[in-house]
Scaffold this motif. Sequence first.
Motif, short mmCIF file in Angstrom:
data_model
loop_
_atom_site.label_atom_id
_atom_site.label_comp_id
_atom_site.label_asym_id
_atom_site.label_seq_id
_atom_site.Cartn_x
_atom_site.Cartn_y
_atom_site.Cartn_z
N ALA A 1 11.41 3.86 10.40
CA ALA A 1 11.17 4.62 9.09
C ALA A 1 10.86 3.90 7.90
O ALA A 1 9.88 4.01 7.29
N GLU A 2 11.66 2.88 7.48
CA GLU A 2 11.62 2.25 6.52
C GLU A 2 10.21 1.37 6.48
O GLU A 2 9.82 1.00 5.35
N GLU A 3 10.25 0.72 7.73
CA GLU A 3 8.83 -0.05 7.89
C GLU A 3 7.73 0.88 7.65
O GLU A 3 6.75 0.08 7.08
N PRO B 1 5.38 0.11 1.20
CA PRO B 1 4.04 0.24 0.61
C PRO B 1 3.25 -1.11 1.18
O PRO B 1 3.74 -1.89 1.32
N PRO B 2 2.04 -0.73 1.46
CA PRO B 2 1.03 -1.76 1.87
C PRO B 2 1.14 -2.82 0.75
O PRO B 2 1.16 -2.76 -0.47
N GLN B 3 0.93 -4.37 1.50
CA GLN B 3 1.07 -5.49 0.35
C GLN B 3 0.01 -5.25 -0.52
O GLN B 3 -1.17 -5.20 -0.16
N GLN B 4 0.22 -5.01 -1.84
CA GLN B 4 -0.91 -5.06 -2.76
C GLN B 4 -0.92 -6.36 -3.61
O GLN B 4 -0.20 -7.26 -3.53
#
Length: 123
Positions: A105-107, A111-114
Amino acid sequence: VPTLKPQMPAPLQRPHVDPAPHLTSAGSCSDCGRKAVTAADNMLVCPECFALLRHEDYTAELRRKQELINQRMKETRERNRQLDQERKERIRDERRQIQQMIIAAEEKLKPPQQDKQHEDNGQ
Ligand SMILES: [Zn+2]
């Protein structure tokens, strides 16, 4: 000069007690030979000395019963130990599964790598 010695109490002397009378094979009191009478709850009692009469091997019977109870208790303890072990293993498995679910779930929540664009807007 007499010294004060602590007075030790005399050891308790127990008088010798004869074994309790038992029921003979003829159904009478082993002590006075009187025929036993039936009291309440089918107990056999000597009408002379009021002893509760049991067959002489009654203690052996009790011992056998006690051994049986001990054996049963031992088996119960062993069974409980096994059940406890199984329970602990089940809890361990569940905990491991939950931990894996949390990690998964944490994965997903990560947040997507910004790129650094967002921070630069603060100026
Ligand atoms: Zn008697």
